[in-house]
Design a protein around this motif. Structure first.
Motif, PDB file in Angstrom:
ATOM      1  N   GLN A 204       0.830  -1.200   0.000  1.00  0.00           N
ATOM      2  CA  GLN A 204       0.000   0.000   0.000  1.00  0.00           C
ATOM      3  C   GLN A 204       0.867   1.253   0.000  1.00  0.00           C
ATOM      4  N   GLN A 205       1.927   1.237   0.804  1.00  0.00           N
ATOM      5  CA  GLN A 205       2.827   2.388   0.847  1.00  0.00           C
ATOM      6  C   GLN A 205       3.549   2.584  -0.482  1.00  0.00           C
ATOM      7  N   ALA A 208       1.217   4.247  -2.922  1.00  0.00           N
ATOM      8  CA  ALA A 208       1.086   5.668  -2.595  1.00  0.00           C
ATOM      9  C   ALA A 208       2.331   6.443  -2.994  1.00  0.00           C
ATOM     10  N   GLN A 209       3.490   5.851  -2.768  1.00  0.00           N
ATOM     11  CA  GLN A 209       4.739   6.534  -3.109  1.00  0.00           C
ATOM     12  C   GLN A 209       4.855   6.757  -4.612  1.00  0.00           C
ATOM     13  N   ILE A 219       5.283  13.009   0.178  1.00  0.00           N
ATOM     14  CA  ILE A 219       4.379  12.076   0.852  1.00  0.00           C
ATOM     15  C   ILE A 219       4.783  11.910   2.309  1.00  0.00           C
ATOM     16  N   THR A 221       3.288  10.238   6.262  1.00  0.00           N
ATOM     17  CA  THR A 221       2.461   9.163   6.812  1.00  0.00           C
ATOM     18  C   THR A 221       2.177   9.412   8.282  1.00  0.00           C
ATOM     19  N   LEU A 253      -0.616   9.638   3.931  1.00  0.00           N
ATOM     20  CA  LEU A 253      -1.022   8.241   4.023  1.00  0.00           C
ATOM     21  C   LEU A 253      -1.268   7.917   5.490  1.00  0.00           C
ATOM     22  N   ILE A 281      -4.655   8.991   1.421  1.00  0.00           N
ATOM     23  CA  ILE A 281      -4.847   7.550   1.247  1.00  0.00           C
ATOM     24  C   ILE A 281      -4.921   6.892   2.614  1.00  0.00           C
ATOM     25  N   CYS A 283      -4.853   3.277   4.581  1.00  0.00           N
ATOM     26  CA  CYS A 283      -4.441   1.884   4.436  1.00  0.00           C
ATOM     27  C   CYS A 283      -5.153   1.062   5.505  1.00  0.00           C
TER      28      CYS A 283
END
Length: 640
Positions: A204-205, A208-209, A219, A221, A253, A281, A283
């Motif tokens: 997921q990361q 997003a990245q 980005i 988190t 994220l 986003i 997760c």
């Protein structure tokens, strides 16, 4: 006219020159106002101030207010001029009253709390005066750094938000498709929050990245569990992040994998999503529903077998050919993400050829080990096929289970059976028989054969009186075990997999729902699950239909018992005069035999002797007393 304040050239960023030109204009503006000769020129263009205005929605007048406050920080002359304008050297600071008089584009709506100056906390007021217009204004340090082009981050956010640092990798095709879908949605102007649902946080990361890289975002988190749950605490935090995100062109994220299931935390996430003008986003392990927000929810299933295989070959490089067929079982057994596969391959690049496959297997086993210790007990498997004394038919069935686990890759993938249906691909077996007949030992033997961990499910920890909690615990177990690093053992499964009954009250309905959920989850589970029971007839028939194998463990006869006795003592244990044929006449199960042998060993050790029939007789009496049975003379005839 005073000369502009200058910064030494070696420390002067590119943004300083236009900023200081604008500050020089502001100083001239103040001097002109003081001398009743107002400056009629517009301020020179300052790119950092212009960008600040565009990103935070400042009006021309509000931009002038920001410039006025910046001048006070960077040019001491401006402070002196403010004091002279106020007619009081102690009031050498900017105010809204001064700004309203100083600029022709002044508007009174600047006082509204919803205006950017206050909404984004660009200014700090030091209320030494009773009115807002007379209060001292000070530029927020983060905004001053932005104007100067100095890299900075809001200190209020540092305990909660931090940069996402992840090694850049090429996304697998299925993940690339998801990233492209999100990217196209955002490029179309629909900045709806995105929810990625799946167990692989690293994947997921990585998605997003890649999106952030393609769209030019920084980005960051955060962990959802750290969010304040009270709106009065959450709102300022949200506003500070929005300001920082707009300044940096950043996306966030939020990791919800460890999110508590309390309504307070769910409400905090929903509140945070309201009216978000920036990309975000979430997760999640499982879908979270948001009734008032538009959230684009996308499932992120485990990588398909073919993609995993391609990743293994890609990251192993030339070493893949050295494995000579040993790679296929690894790919078939372990359901791993791209980052884990890459790390596994990196660990064996310098390993000798003969150790590569074993090292890869052990690494994958450790990485795939499920985090379910609070719901299950991990068993160290030491039993071997030689230790398992069973009739030939039952041993053949166990061998068939082992064979199917080892050949899954060829049958499911190469031969295409997985393409027909994704359900029923797991291997489930029921071990039925009286207590002590070797059901758990058989599970140990299989787990040891596959070089996997064996987890015995703790039914007391799984079952809950609260509606939905049992299913939630079971889902956690199955999801964690899907990575392939474990064999699941549901001991005394009849307590959990019992027959569904006619609904007479809410308790019956709840129990039936649990069984129905288990039916579905067992069919979808793709690993090896073993159920043991002493009461086979009490199991729901729908379970029996979904079981791939049923192994009946009979009560051992005298011949089987003699074989168990002959193998229950370790090679290094001193024994003397043991008659295994006589011992086989004792009417007990294998579990009782092991208990008797162990107690006899302690009796012999205490007496300083080898294990003899007299010690076994003493231990047998103890065991029978524990069992509530009477030891007959026929069973121990000729023992001593």
């Amino acid at each position: 006219m005073q000369q502009s304040t200058k910064v030494p050239p070696k420390t002067q960023p590119e943004t300083f020159t236009p900023l200081y030109a604008a500050i020089a204009w502001m100083r001239d503006r103040l001097m002109g106002y003081l001398d009743a000769q107002p400056l009629k020129t517009d301020p020179p263009d300052c790119p950092s101030l212009r960008q600040l205005s565009q990103r935070l929605g400042l009006s021309a007048f509000e931009a002038n207010v920001i410039l006025l406050c910046a001048a006070m920080e960077l040019d001491p002359h401006c402070l002196t001029l403010c004091g002279r304008i106020a007619g009081n050297p102690e009031q050498a600071y900017p105010t809204l009253a001064l700004a309203l008089q100083l600029f022709a584009n002044a508007t009174w709506d600047v006082l509204a709390p919803q205006r950017p100056l206050w909404q984004w906390k660009l200014l700090q007021t030091q209320a030494q005066q009773p009115t807002l217009t007379q209060a001292r204004l000070k530029l927020d340090p983060r905004i001053l750094c932005y104007l100067l082009g100095i890299q900075a981050f809001d200190p209020e956010l540092e305990p909660w938000v931090y940069p996402l640092v992840l090694e850049t990798i090429q996304l697998p095709l299925s993940h690339e498709t998801i990233a492209t879908q999100i990217q196209q949605t955002w490029q179309a102007g629909q900045l709806a929050a995105v929810q990625l649902c799946g167990s692989d946080l690293k994947a997921q990361q990585a998605i997003a990245q890649q999106i952030a890289t393609e769209l030019g975002f920084e980005i960051y988190t955060a962990a959802a569990i750290t969010l304040p749950t009270q709106p009065l605490e959450l709102y300022p935090l949200k506003q500070r992040w929005l300001r920082e995100a707009l300044l940096r062109r950043a996306m966030l994220l939020i990791n919800c994998h460890d999110l508590a299931t309390s309504p307070a935390h769910q409400s905090a996430i929903a509140y945070f999503l309201q009216n978000l003008p920036i990309p975000l986003i979430l997760c999640n392990n499982a879908r979270q529903h948001f009734s008032e927000q538009t959230v684009l929810t996308l499932d992120l299933p485990p990588l398909p077998h073919l993609e995993q295989q391609q990743l293994w070959w890609q990251y192993l490089g030339d070493r893949a050919a050295e494995l000579n067929g040993h790679l296929a079982p690894i790919v078939a057994q372990f359901n791993l993400g791209s980052h884990t596969i890459q790390a596994a391959c990196a660990t064996v690049q310098a390993a000798p050829i003969e150790d590569v496959s074993e090292q890869l297997w052990q690494y994958c086993r450790l990485q795939a080990r499920p985090a379910i210790e609070h719901l299950a007990q991990r068993i160290d498997c030491t039993a071997t096929w030689e230790d398992l004394i069973l009739p030939s038919r039952e041993k053949e069935i166990l061998g068939a289970i082992a064979g199917q686990v080892k050949q899954r890759a060829e049958v499911y993938q190469t031969w295409g059976f997985a393409g027909k249906s994704h359900r029923g691909l797991g291997i489930s077996a029921l071990f039925a028989g009286p207590s002590g007949t070797g059901k758990t030992m058989a599970a140990e033997v299989l787990a040891r054969e596959f070089k996997l961990d064996l987890y015995r499910i703790d039914l007391s920890a799984v079952s809950s009186k609260y509606i939905g909690e049992t299913e939630k615990n079971l889902r956690q177990i199955f999801d964690a075990a899907e990575s392939g690093g474990a064999v699941l053992l549901f001991d005394e499964a009849d307590a959990l997999f019992g027959k569904r009954t006619q609904v007479k009250d809410s308790h019956d309905r709840h129990a039936n729902l649990e069984v129905s959920y288990l039916l579905q989850r067992m069919e979808a589970y793709q690993g090896l699950a073993i159920l043991t029971t002493n009461l086979k007839e009490s199991l729901d028939q729908a379970f029996v239909r979904r079981l791939r194998f049923i192994v009946n463990f009979p009560y051992p006869n005298a011949e089987i018992r003699s074989q168990i006795w002959s193998r229950v003592f370790p090679e290094q244990a001193p024994t003397k005069g043991l008659d295994f044929e006589l011992l086989g006449q004792l009417d007990v199960t294998g579990g009782n035999i092991r208990a008797i042998a162990l107690n006899a060993a302690f009796f012999a050790s205490s007496a300083g002797e080898s294990i003899q029939m007299k010690h076994l007789l003493k231990a047998t009496r103890v065991e029978y007393t524990k069992m509530g049975r009477v030891l007959t003379s026929q069973e121990v005839q000729y023992w001593v």
